[in-house]
Write a protein that holds these residues in place. Structure first.
Motif, PDB file in Angstrom:
ATOM      1  N   PRO A  34      13.615   5.189   0.823  1.00  0.00           N
ATOM      2  CA  PRO A  34      14.634   5.713  -0.099  1.00  0.00           C
ATOM      3  C   PRO A  34      14.867   4.769  -1.279  1.00  0.00           C
ATOM      4  CG  PRO A  34      15.642   4.908   1.930  1.00  0.00           C
ATOM      5  CD  PRO A  34      14.166   4.931   2.169  1.00  0.00           C
ATOM      6  N   ARG A  35      15.000   5.342  -2.445  1.00  0.00           N
ATOM      7  CA  ARG A  35      15.267   4.563  -3.646  1.00  0.00           C
ATOM      8  C   ARG A  35      16.765   4.470  -3.896  1.00  0.00           C
ATOM      9  NH1 ARG A  35      10.727   4.031  -7.202  1.00  0.00           N
ATOM     10  NH2 ARG A  35       8.905   5.183  -6.461  1.00  0.00           N
ATOM     11  N   GLY A  36      17.126   3.486  -4.711  1.00  0.00           N
ATOM     12  CA  GLY A  36      18.518   3.347  -5.100  1.00  0.00           C
ATOM     13  C   GLY A  36      18.914   4.388  -6.124  1.00  0.00           C
ATOM     14  N   GLY A  37      20.157   4.344  -6.544  1.00  0.00           N
ATOM     15  CA  GLY A  37      20.652   5.311  -7.505  1.00  0.00           C
ATOM     16  C   GLY A  37      20.170   5.028  -8.915  1.00  0.00           C
ATOM     17  N   VAL A 231       1.977  -9.858   5.122  1.00  0.00           N
ATOM     18  CA  VAL A 231       1.017 -10.833   4.598  1.00  0.00           C
ATOM     19  C   VAL A 231       0.321 -10.261   3.368  1.00  0.00           C
ATOM     20  CG1 VAL A 231      -1.122 -12.085   5.083  1.00  0.00           C
ATOM     21  CG2 VAL A 231       0.667 -11.935   6.835  1.00  0.00           C
ATOM     22  N   LEU A 232      -0.055  -9.015   3.427  1.00  0.00           N
ATOM     23  CA  LEU A 232      -0.793  -8.388   2.339  1.00  0.00           C
ATOM     24  C   LEU A 232       0.099  -8.034   1.146  1.00  0.00           C
ATOM     25  CD1 LEU A 232      -2.908  -5.985   4.566  1.00  0.00           C
ATOM     26  CD2 LEU A 232      -3.766  -7.990   3.331  1.00  0.00           C
ATOM     27  N   PHE A 233       1.355  -7.693   1.426  1.00  0.00           N
ATOM     28  CA  PHE A 233       2.289  -7.277   0.371  1.00  0.00           C
ATOM     29  C   PHE A 233       3.578  -8.085   0.494  1.00  0.00           C
ATOM     30  CE2 PHE A 233      -0.471  -3.666   1.264  1.00  0.00           C
ATOM     31  CZ  PHE A 233      -0.824  -3.225   0.003  1.00  0.00           C
ATOM     32  N   PRO A 234       3.518  -9.384   0.203  1.00  0.00           N
ATOM     33  CA  PRO A 234       4.714 -10.218   0.362  1.00  0.00           C
ATOM     34  C   PRO A 234       5.751  -9.922  -0.718  1.00  0.00           C
ATOM     35  CG  PRO A 234       2.972 -11.468  -0.697  1.00  0.00           C
ATOM     36  CD  PRO A 234       2.355 -10.149  -0.302  1.00  0.00           C
ATOM     37  N   PRO A 235       7.025 -10.146  -0.418  1.00  0.00           N
ATOM     38  CA  PRO A 235       8.045  -9.983  -1.450  1.00  0.00           C
ATOM     39  C   PRO A 235       7.965 -11.127  -2.463  1.00  0.00           C
ATOM     40  CG  PRO A 235       9.019 -10.890   0.540  1.00  0.00           C
ATOM     41  CD  PRO A 235       7.588 -10.555   0.884  1.00  0.00           C
ATOM     42  N   ARG A 236       8.243 -10.830  -3.689  1.00  0.00           N
ATOM     43  CA  ARG A 236       8.324 -11.854  -4.729  1.00  0.00           C
ATOM     44  C   ARG A 236       9.743 -11.806  -5.285  1.00  0.00           C
ATOM     45  NH1 ARG A 236       3.541 -11.041  -7.997  1.00  0.00           N
ATOM     46  NH2 ARG A 236       2.547 -12.230  -6.317  1.00  0.00           N
ATOM     47  N   VAL A 237      10.600 -12.665  -4.746  1.00  0.00           N
ATOM     48  CA  VAL A 237      12.020 -12.565  -5.039  1.00  0.00           C
ATOM     49  C   VAL A 237      12.356 -13.234  -6.371  1.00  0.00           C
ATOM     50  CG1 VAL A 237      12.632 -12.447  -2.604  1.00  0.00           C
ATOM     51  CG2 VAL A 237      12.553 -14.672  -3.740  1.00  0.00           C
ATOM     52  N   GLY A 238      13.428 -12.760  -6.963  1.00  0.00           N
ATOM     53  CA  GLY A 238      13.903 -13.273  -8.241  1.00  0.00           C
ATOM     54  C   GLY A 238      15.077 -12.435  -8.692  1.00  0.00           C
ATOM     55  N   ARG A 239      15.494 -12.662  -9.932  1.00  0.00           N
ATOM     56  CA  ARG A 239      16.659 -11.925 -10.427  1.00  0.00           C
ATOM     57  C   ARG A 239      16.406 -10.425 -10.493  1.00  0.00           C
ATOM     58  NH1 ARG A 239      16.637 -11.281 -16.144  1.00  0.00           N
ATOM     59  NH2 ARG A 239      18.907 -11.398 -16.108  1.00  0.00           N
ATOM     60  N   GLN A 240      15.096 -10.027 -10.563  1.00  0.00           N
ATOM     61  CA  GLN A 240      14.783  -8.601 -10.615  1.00  0.00           C
ATOM     62  C   GLN A 240      15.172  -7.882  -9.319  1.00  0.00           C
ATOM     63  OE1 GLN A 240      12.541 -11.013 -10.426  1.00  0.00           O
ATOM     64  NE2 GLN A 240      11.057 -10.547  -8.806  1.00  0.00           N
ATOM     65  N   CYS A 241      15.389  -8.645  -8.242  1.00  0.00           N
ATOM     66  CA  CYS A 241      15.789  -8.019  -6.975  1.00  0.00           C
ATOM     67  C   CYS A 241      17.157  -7.348  -7.088  1.00  0.00           C
ATOM     68  CB  CYS A 241      15.811  -9.059  -5.860  1.00  0.00           C
ATOM     69  SG  CYS A 241      14.192  -9.784  -5.479  1.00  0.00           S
ATOM     70  N   SER A 242      17.949  -7.791  -8.051  1.00  0.00           N
ATOM     71  CA  SER A 242      19.298  -7.235  -8.196  1.00  0.00           C
ATOM     72  C   SER A 242      19.288  -5.773  -8.583  1.00  0.00           C
ATOM     73  CB  SER A 242      20.086  -8.039  -9.238  1.00  0.00           C
ATOM     74  OG  SER A 242      20.301  -9.358  -8.800  1.00  0.00           O
ATOM     75  N   TRP A 243      18.211  -5.333  -9.261  1.00  0.00           N
ATOM     76  CA  TRP A 243      18.165  -3.926  -9.686  1.00  0.00           C
ATOM     77  C   TRP A 243      16.918  -3.204  -9.164  1.00  0.00           C
ATOM     78  CZ3 TRP A 243      18.207  -8.031 -13.226  1.00  0.00           C
ATOM     79  CH2 TRP A 243      16.992  -8.328 -13.832  1.00  0.00           C
ATOM     80  N   CYS A 244      16.308  -3.740  -8.117  1.00  0.00           N
ATOM     81  CA  CYS A 244      15.116  -3.101  -7.546  1.00  0.00           C
ATOM     82  C   CYS A 244      15.479  -1.778  -6.873  1.00  0.00           C
ATOM     83  CB  CYS A 244      14.462  -4.038  -6.532  1.00  0.00           C
ATOM     84  SG  CYS A 244      13.010  -3.325  -5.716  1.00  0.00           S
ATOM     85  N   ASP A 245      14.636  -0.765  -7.084  1.00  0.00           N
ATOM     86  CA  ASP A 245      14.846   0.546  -6.470  1.00  0.00           C
ATOM     87  C   ASP A 245      14.854   0.486  -4.949  1.00  0.00           C
ATOM     88  OD1 ASP A 245      15.024   1.821  -8.875  1.00  0.00           O
ATOM     89  OD2 ASP A 245      12.980   2.581  -8.881  1.00  0.00           O
ATOM     90  N   PHE A 246      14.103  -0.482  -4.389  1.00  0.00           N
ATOM     91  CA  PHE A 246      13.928  -0.527  -2.933  1.00  0.00           C
ATOM     92  C   PHE A 246      14.725  -1.655  -2.292  1.00  0.00           C
ATOM     93  CE2 PHE A 246       9.996   1.368  -4.657  1.00  0.00           C
ATOM     94  CZ  PHE A 246      10.079   2.610  -4.036  1.00  0.00           C
TER      95      PHE A 246
END
Length: 278
Positions: A34-37, A231-246
């Protein structure tokens, strides 16, 4: 057997480079998490794009700033705004941006393409995507991309945009005309950032897109063969996480910082004006 070409859109490549986990959720996982609003800045951008497309669909005699102003209202949505008051403020701001914009450009020439889908095999990929506007000037195509973000843009932004470079490569093969120039039209500031690509610069962009395509294809194939998704699709965290759809499906993204308000990335008129003056 010849190697199958990989279909590549700018958004697909950008998502992979931004965050492999987000790429998996958007393009690999089925069903899609599910995506965010809605976010207000995305709504604003979509409205401006739709209004400008409708504007250039009008007969030349009706392409006036007043018509452009009205079209923003016709295409307006309140999704993502804090409330009716904020939405109304930005509706008027956007209408003013669009009216001022069309008042400063030659609207008598019909664009070659509006929201035009272009697609062409380039090296090991099929570069494709939807271009906001394609003009023809002096026998050559020009790629035009509308922007409504908080900051005015620079020549470096136009030069570094992989999306615009891929559009050049696809458009000139699709439409069979020369194309090297790309332009970012920032409506809030009324500025244009342009770049003339060379074959060398286009090759660099194509190579980076090919490398990204190979990476996400290998990761997807390995996942389908039983590989570890984290392992194949690791998260890449940063300020963009604040508005990520997922964000709601990503613990690491939630831990990176608080969620942004849906209207946090809106361009403010006073900020744009101060930046242009500076």
């Amino acid at each position: 057997m010849p190697r199958k070409l990989i279909k590549v859109t700018p958004s697909r490549v950008a998502t992979w480079l931004d965050c492999p986990r987000r790429y998996r959720m958007a393009y690999v996982d089925r069903p899609t998490p599910p995506r965010g609003g809605a976010f207000a800045h995305s709504t604003l951008g979509a409205v401006v794009h739709n209004a400008l497309r409708a504007f250039f669909d009008l007969p030349v005699r009706r392409r006036t700033p007043e018509a452009a102003h009205a079209l923003v209202g016709q295409h307006w949505k309140d999704d993502g705004f804090a409330g009716p008051g904020q939405a109304a403020t930005y509706r008027e701001l956007a209408a003013g941006w669009v009216a001022d914009y069309v008042g400063e450009i030659d609207v008598t020439d019909d664009p070659i393409g509006l929201e035009r889908w272009v697609s062409a095999p380039i090296g090991s990929i099929v570069a494709e995507g939807r271009v906001d506007r394609i003009d023809e000037r002096d026998g050559e195509l020009v790629i035009v991309d509308y922007k409504t973000g908080r900051s005015a843009l620079t020549t470096d932004d136009a030069r570094a945009s992989q999306a615009l470079a891929l559009y050049v490569l696809a458009a000139r093969r699709t439409l069979r005309r020369p194309c090297t120039r790309v332009e970012l039209h920032h409506l809030p500031s009324g500025t244009v950032a342009a770049w003339e690509h060379t074959e060398e610069s286009l090759t660099r962009h194509r190579t980076r897109a090919e490398e990204a395509a190979e990476e996400f294809t290998l990761a997807t194939d390995t996942l389908n063969a039983g590989g570890d998704q984290d392992v194949l699709f690791p998260p890449r965290v940063g300020r963009q996480c604040s508005w990520c759809d997922f964000r709601r499906s990503c613990p690491e993204g939630q831990a990176a910082g608080p969620a942004a308000e849906p209207w946090a990335l809106l361009a403010r008129a006073d900020e744009v004006a101060d930046e242009v003056k500076g």
